[in-house]
Design an enzyme around this catalytic site. Structure first.
Site, PDB file in Angstrom:
ATOM      1  N   ARG A   1       0.813  -1.218   0.000  1.00 48.07           N
ATOM      2  CA  ARG A   1       0.000   0.000   0.000  1.00 48.07           C
ATOM      3  C   ARG A   1       0.848   1.270   0.000  1.00 48.07           C
ATOM      4  NH1 ARG A   1      -5.494  -1.656   2.244  1.00 48.07           N
ATOM      5  NH2 ARG A   1      -6.051   0.525   2.444  1.00 48.07           N
TER       6      ARG A   1
ATOM      7  N   TYR B   1       0.752   4.293  -2.528  1.00 48.00           N
ATOM      8  CA  TYR B   1      -0.356   5.238  -2.342  1.00 48.00           C
ATOM      9  C   TYR B   1      -0.151   6.057  -1.075  1.00 48.00           C
ATOM     10  CZ  TYR B   1      -5.274   6.774  -2.011  1.00 48.00           C
ATOM     11  OH  TYR B   1      -6.437   7.510  -1.932  1.00 48.00           O
TER      12      TYR B   1
ATOM     13  N   GLU C   1       2.508   6.552   0.963  1.00 43.93           N
ATOM     14  CA  GLU C   1       3.696   7.426   1.015  1.00 43.93           C
ATOM     15  C   GLU C   1       3.641   8.480  -0.086  1.00 43.93           C
ATOM     16  OE1 GLU C   1       5.331   7.541   3.558  1.00 43.93           O
ATOM     17  OE2 GLU C   1       6.030   5.617   4.316  1.00 43.93           O
TER      18      GLU C   1
ATOM     19  N   PHE D   1     -19.379  -5.249  -2.617  1.00 43.52           N
ATOM     20  CA  PHE D   1     -20.467  -5.919  -1.885  1.00 43.52           C
ATOM     21  C   PHE D   1     -21.807  -5.709  -2.602  1.00 43.52           C
ATOM     22  CE2 PHE D   1     -18.494  -6.044   2.699  1.00 43.52           C
ATOM     23  CZ  PHE D   1     -17.488  -6.867   2.209  1.00 43.52           C
TER      24      PHE D   1
ATOM     25  N   THR E   1     -12.597  -2.078  10.854  1.00 46.84           N
ATOM     26  CA  THR E   1     -13.647  -1.060  10.751  1.00 46.84           C
ATOM     27  C   THR E   1     -13.287   0.016   9.722  1.00 46.84           C
ATOM     28  OG1 THR E   1     -12.734   0.444  12.415  1.00 46.84           O
ATOM     29  CG2 THR E   1     -14.187  -1.327  13.206  1.00 46.84           C
TER      30      THR E   1
ATOM     31  N   ASP F   1      -3.667  -4.164   5.703  1.00 46.94           N
ATOM     32  CA  ASP F   1      -5.046  -3.652   5.724  1.00 46.94           C
ATOM     33  C   ASP F   1      -5.293  -3.010   7.101  1.00 46.94           C
ATOM     34  OD1 ASP F   1      -7.638  -4.586   3.858  1.00 46.94           O
ATOM     35  OD2 ASP F   1      -8.157  -3.938   5.875  1.00 46.94           O
TER      36      ASP F   1
ATOM     37  N   GLN G   1      -8.587  -0.372  11.842  1.00 50.02           N
ATOM     38  CA  GLN G   1      -9.652   0.538  12.271  1.00 50.02           C
ATOM     39  C   GLN G   1      -9.456   1.900  11.620  1.00 50.02           C
ATOM     40  OE1 GLN G   1      -9.298   0.876  16.529  1.00 50.02           O
ATOM     41  NE2 GLN G   1      -7.187   1.575  16.435  1.00 50.02           N
ATOM     42  N   ARG G   2     -10.558   2.580  11.419  1.00 48.17           N
ATOM     43  CA  ARG G   2     -10.440   3.918  10.834  1.00 48.17           C
ATOM     44  C   ARG G   2     -11.700   4.715  11.147  1.00 48.17           C
ATOM     45  NH1 ARG G   2      -9.475   3.589   4.881  1.00 48.17           N
ATOM     46  NH2 ARG G   2      -7.314   3.020   5.188  1.00 48.17           N
TER      47      ARG G   2
HETATM   48  P1  NAD Z   1     -11.210   7.455  -9.033  1.00 43.03           P
HETATM   49  O1  NAD Z   1     -10.243   6.368  -9.331  1.00 43.03           O
HETATM   50  O2  NAD Z   1     -12.641   7.255  -9.373  1.00 43.03           O
HETATM   51  O3  NAD Z   1     -10.746   8.816  -9.716  1.00 43.03           O
HETATM   52  C1  NAD Z   1      -9.396   9.153  -9.929  1.00 43.03           C
HETATM   53  C2  NAD Z   1      -9.289   9.830 -11.286  1.00 43.03           C
HETATM   54  O4  NAD Z   1      -7.921  10.223 -11.514  1.00 43.03           O
HETATM   55  C3  NAD Z   1      -9.663   8.903 -12.451  1.00 43.03           C
HETATM   56  O5  NAD Z   1     -10.544   9.555 -13.334  1.00 43.03           O
HETATM   57  C4  NAD Z   1      -8.319   8.590 -13.119  1.00 43.03           C
HETATM   58  O6  NAD Z   1      -8.449   8.287 -14.493  1.00 43.03           O
HETATM   59  C5  NAD Z   1      -7.555   9.877 -12.847  1.00 43.03           C
HETATM   60  N1  NAD Z   1      -6.103   9.713 -12.884  1.00 43.03           N
HETATM   61  C6  NAD Z   1      -5.347   8.757 -12.289  1.00 43.03           C
HETATM   62  N2  NAD Z   1      -4.049   8.955 -12.541  1.00 43.03           N
HETATM   63  C7  NAD Z   1      -3.977  10.086 -13.308  1.00 43.03           C
HETATM   64  C8  NAD Z   1      -2.895  10.792 -13.904  1.00 43.03           C
HETATM   65  N3  NAD Z   1      -1.625  10.409 -13.745  1.00 43.03           N
HETATM   66  N4  NAD Z   1      -3.193  11.902 -14.632  1.00 43.03           N
HETATM   67  C9  NAD Z   1      -4.475  12.304 -14.830  1.00 43.03           C
HETATM   68  N5  NAD Z   1      -5.520  11.653 -14.296  1.00 43.03           N
HETATM   69  C10 NAD Z   1      -5.273  10.553 -13.540  1.00 43.03           C
HETATM   70  O7  NAD Z   1     -11.052   7.786  -7.477  1.00 43.03           O
HETATM   71  P2  NAD Z   1     -11.897   8.756  -6.529  1.00 43.03           P
HETATM   72  O8  NAD Z   1     -12.516   7.925  -5.478  1.00 43.03           O
HETATM   73  O9  NAD Z   1     -12.728   9.664  -7.316  1.00 43.03           O
HETATM   74  O10 NAD Z   1     -10.711   9.563  -5.833  1.00 43.03           O
HETATM   75  C11 NAD Z   1     -10.380  10.897  -6.191  1.00 43.03           C
HETATM   76  C12 NAD Z   1      -9.277  11.412  -5.288  1.00 43.03           C
HETATM   77  O11 NAD Z   1      -9.704  11.386  -3.931  1.00 43.03           O
HETATM   78  C13 NAD Z   1      -7.983  10.589  -5.357  1.00 43.03           C
HETATM   79  O12 NAD Z   1      -6.887  11.467  -5.302  1.00 43.03           O
HETATM   80  C14 NAD Z   1      -8.040   9.760  -4.112  1.00 43.03           C
HETATM   81  O13 NAD Z   1      -6.750   9.415  -3.647  1.00 43.03           O
HETATM   82  C15 NAD Z   1      -8.772  10.662  -3.152  1.00 43.03           C
HETATM   83  N6  NAD Z   1      -9.453   9.884  -2.090  1.00 43.03           N
HETATM   84  C16 NAD Z   1     -10.613   9.217  -2.365  1.00 43.03           C
HETATM   85  C17 NAD Z   1     -11.216   8.472  -1.363  1.00 43.03           C
HETATM   86  C18 NAD Z   1     -12.514   7.727  -1.580  1.00 43.03           C
HETATM   87  O14 NAD Z   1     -12.957   7.045  -0.668  1.00 43.03           O
HETATM   88  N7  NAD Z   1     -13.163   7.830  -2.713  1.00 43.03           N
HETATM   89  C19 NAD Z   1     -10.612   8.390  -0.077  1.00 43.03           C
HETATM   90  C20 NAD Z   1      -9.432   9.067   0.133  1.00 43.03           C
HETATM   91  C21 NAD Z   1      -8.853   9.818  -0.865  1.00 43.03           C
HETATM   92  N1  UDP Z   2     -12.845  -5.489   1.759  1.00 41.47           N
HETATM   93  C1  UDP Z   2     -13.558  -6.679   1.855  1.00 41.47           C
HETATM   94  N2  UDP Z   2     -14.056  -7.224   0.717  1.00 41.47           N
HETATM   95  C2  UDP Z   2     -13.907  -6.656  -0.505  1.00 41.47           C
HETATM   96  C3  UDP Z   2     -13.200  -5.431  -0.613  1.00 41.47           C
HETATM   97  C4  UDP Z   2     -12.669  -4.883   0.546  1.00 41.47           C
HETATM   98  O1  UDP Z   2     -13.736  -7.238   2.941  1.00 41.47           O
HETATM   99  O2  UDP Z   2     -14.417  -7.223  -1.500  1.00 41.47           O
HETATM  100  C5  UDP Z   2     -12.319  -4.880   2.990  1.00 41.47           C
HETATM  101  C6  UDP Z   2     -10.847  -4.475   2.916  1.00 41.47           C
HETATM  102  O3  UDP Z   2     -10.013  -5.573   3.293  1.00 41.47           O
HETATM  103  C7  UDP Z   2     -10.781  -3.337   3.905  1.00 41.47           C
HETATM  104  C8  UDP Z   2     -12.167  -2.674   3.796  1.00 41.47           C
HETATM  105  O4  UDP Z   2     -13.005  -3.654   3.188  1.00 41.47           O
HETATM  106  O5  UDP Z   2     -10.640  -3.826   5.215  1.00 41.47           O
HETATM  107  C9  UDP Z   2     -12.170  -1.421   2.942  1.00 41.47           C
HETATM  108  O6  UDP Z   2     -11.539  -1.733   1.711  1.00 41.47           O
HETATM  109  P1  UDP Z   2     -11.452  -0.691   0.501  1.00 41.47           P
HETATM  110  O7  UDP Z   2     -10.615  -1.333  -0.547  1.00 41.47           O
HETATM  111  O8  UDP Z   2     -12.805  -0.240   0.124  1.00 41.47           O
HETATM  112  O9  UDP Z   2     -10.720   0.595   1.096  1.00 41.47           O
HETATM  113  P2  UDP Z   2      -9.488   0.826   2.094  1.00 41.47           P
HETATM  114  O10 UDP Z   2     -10.116   1.546   3.228  1.00 41.47           O
HETATM  115  O11 UDP Z   2      -8.886  -0.459   2.531  1.00 41.47           O
HETATM  116  O12 UDP Z   2      -8.548   1.648   1.291  1.00 41.47           O
END
Ligand code: NAD
Ligand code: UDP
Length: 327
Positions: free
Chosen positions: A148, A151, A153, A197, A216, A279, A282-283
């Site tokens: 992981r 992502y 780091e 899911f 969590t 993995d 908790q969060r």
């Molecule tokens: P996503 O994968 O749906 O969207 C990411 C977008 O970035 C995609 O459209 C992808 O094509 C584009 N992309 C990837 N690498 C690229 C590059 N080198 N140049 C140009 N475009 C690029 O993900 P998301 O859930 O919409 O996440 C958006 C942002 O929010 C990300 O930076 C992610 O790390 C952050 N984030 C999301 C969550 C979440 O739960 N959804 C949680 C924490 C952080």
């Molecule tokens: N997870 C799971 N089944 C799946 C996908 C994810 O049990 O099919 C678990 C995963 O191991 C983690 C949590 O659900 O504990 C959240 O995973 P996700 O990939 O959505 O995001 P993360 O918070 O781990 O980046």
């Protein structure tokens, strides 16, 4: 704001074809902004933007932000980066390049334009947290060499760059630490837990629970999150973040599986699979800072958000089936 056209803000959204980016673009267009979406379509999908193609204030540019970008805008939201573990581990070197070189390129752009820049950071900067719930002053517990790490780091280094640009070049920065967010337009195959899911339940397939499901997460509906983005971007320059944005209601992953099965009315069995490396156990965000500085807190609870997301994926699966039947 020399670049404003007819008094309109011109806003760059990187990663705008993705789940969160496309929803952010909807909000920006709705309030009258010009939007430039930059995306390399790695995990994004142009179908997320079908409804805005042809819109007079919307423009799409296919570009990888790990390469320099020369455009003229008033504000930047930097969201480009794969967010699902399956996708960001597919090409980990590219993931780090997107986070780190992408941040350098977007910060360089903001420096030339002297414009505000927002960074989509993540709860992953806390790693597998030893402090619970997580506050912004907790420095985290992150493995620097695991699966992981590209992502986690990468995002940590991007935060460092944002704060160094702010100190060294007096840039106005806004850093949001996003906790697990879900909703319509998540990629159906991106492997994140909510979409997995729901699709498994809708297809009547077994639910893939990693580990015993006692880990969590706290799930935020996208509408609440995007509201937090806009509020953070509109704060005075001395508000930089990092600010946690997420729903503090914490659930075990097994509870999530049970809730999805119940809402879908599925007969799916829950099957335990091996827990992926590192993995987090908790969060849960402490959102005191977001409450006090942004007056923000989530309003959509899990059951309601899941019901809307289930409806979206149900429609997507039915239209795929209809297409296959017509083919
Ligand atoms: P996503 O994968 O749906 O969207 C990411 C977008 O970035 C995609 O459209 C992808 O094509 C584009 N992309 C990837 N690498 C690229 C590059 N080198 N140049 C140009 N475009 C690029 O993900 P998301 O859930 O919409 O996440 C958006 C942002 O929010 C990300 O930076 C992610 O790390 C952050 N984030 C999301 C969550 C979440 O739960 N959804 C949680 C924490 C952080
Ligand atoms: N997870 C799971 N089944 C799946 C996908 C994810 O049990 O099919 C678990 C995963 O191991 C983690 C949590 O659900 O504990 C959240 O995973 P996700 O990939 O959505 O995001 P993360 O918070 O781990 O980046």
């Amino acid at each position: 704001m020399a670049r404003e056209i007819y008094g309109r803000r011109r806003v760059l959204v990187t990663g705008g074809a993705g789940f969160l980016g496309s929803h952010l673009i909807d909000r920006l267009l709705a309030r009258g902004d010009e939007v430039l979406c930059v995306d390399n379509l790695f995990t994004g999908d142009k179908r997320n933007l079908d409804h805005v193609h042809g819109h007079e204030r919307f423009e799409f540019m296919r570009h990888d932000i790990s390469f320099p970008l020369y455009v003229e805008v008033d504000e930047i939201y930097n969201l480009a980066c794969p967010a699902s573990p399956v996708h960001y581990q597919h090409d980990p070197v590219q993931t780090t390049k997107t986070s780190v070189l992408g941040a350098i390129n977007m910060l360089g752009l903001a420096k030339r334009l002297q414009c505000k820049i927002f960074q989509a950071s993540t709860s992953e900067v806390y790693g597998d947290p030893a402090v619970h719930p997580q506050r912004e002053d907790y420095w985290g517990n992150v493995n620097p060499i695991g699966l992981r790490s590209c992502y986690d780091e990468g995002k940590r280094c991007a935060e460092t760059l944002f704060f160094d640009y702010s100190r060294q070049h007096r840039l106005s920065i806004k850093v949001a630490r996003i906790f697990n967010t879900y909703g319509p337009r998540m990629h159906p195959a991106d492997g994140r837990v909510v979409s997995n899911f729901i699709i498994q339940a809708l297809k009547g397939e077994p639910i893939s629970l990693y580990g015993d499901g006692s880990q969590t997460r706290s799930f935020c509906y996208y509408e609440d999150l995007i509201e937090g983005f806009l509020r953070l971007m509109d704060t005075p320059d001395d508000v930089t973040g990092p600010v946690n944005l997420g729903n503090p209601n914490e659930f075990t992953i097994r509870q999530l599986a049970e809730q999805v099965i119940d809402l879908v009315g599925a007969k799916s069995q829950i099957i335990e699979r091996p827990l992926p490396q590192d993995d987090p156990m908790q969060r849960q965000p402490d959102i005191t800072l977001a409450r006090t500085t942004l007056g923000w807190e989530p309003t959509v609870q899990l059951r309601e958000g899941l019901a809307k997301t289930i409806e979206y994926f149900d429609g997507l699966l039915s239209s795929d089936e209809a297409r296959r039947a017509g083919a």
